[in-house]
Motif scaffolding. Structure first.
Motif, PDB file in Angstrom:
ATOM      1  N   UNK A   1       0.845  -1.174   0.000  1.00 32.56           N
ATOM      2  CA  UNK A   1       0.000   0.000   0.000  1.00 32.56           C
ATOM      3  C   UNK A   1       0.896   1.244   0.000  1.00 32.56           C
ATOM      4  N   UNK A   2       0.501   2.241  -0.777  1.00 35.84           N
ATOM      5  CA  UNK A   2       1.287   3.455  -0.929  1.00 35.84           C
ATOM      6  C   UNK A   2       0.785   4.503   0.072  1.00 35.84           C
ATOM      7  N   UNK A   3       1.650   4.936   0.978  1.00 39.24           N
ATOM      8  CA  UNK A   3       1.265   5.947   1.962  1.00 39.24           C
ATOM      9  C   UNK A   3       1.892   7.276   1.593  1.00 39.24           C
ATOM     10  N   UNK A   4       1.198   8.342   1.935  1.00 36.98           N
ATOM     11  CA  UNK A   4       1.692   9.689   1.653  1.00 36.98           C
ATOM     12  C   UNK A   4       2.443  10.235   2.859  1.00 36.98           C
ATOM     13  N   UNK A   5       3.476  10.973   2.584  1.00 32.04           N
ATOM     14  CA  UNK A   5       4.142  11.694   3.659  1.00 32.04           C
ATOM     15  C   UNK A   5       3.371  12.975   3.908  1.00 32.04           C
ATOM     16  N   UNK A   6       3.620  13.586   5.012  1.00 34.25           N
ATOM     17  CA  UNK A   6       2.946  14.843   5.347  1.00 34.25           C
ATOM     18  C   UNK A   6       3.246  15.910   4.295  1.00 34.25           C
TER      19      UNK A   6
END
Length: 49
Positions: free
Chosen positions: A1-6
């Motif tokens: 799963x691809x998570x976004x950084x802040x």
């Protein structure tokens, strides 16, 4: 799963915000010119959600 950084999330948010602001400005110009042609009066404000 691809998570976004802040930082990536904020960059996307700010890009969307700028795009919306440009669209609102364009719509305001178009609406004011149409309203002025029809009524002869300039609009004072436009409400946008």
């Amino acid at each position: 799963m691809n998570t976004l950084t802040r930082e990536e999330a904020m960059r996307r948010f700010m890009a969307a915000k700028q795009k919306k602001q440009a669209c609102v400005e364009r719509m305001t110009k178009e609406l004011s010119s149409i309203c002025e042609q029809r009524t002869g009066k300039k609009i004072e404000e436009v409400f946008v959600l």
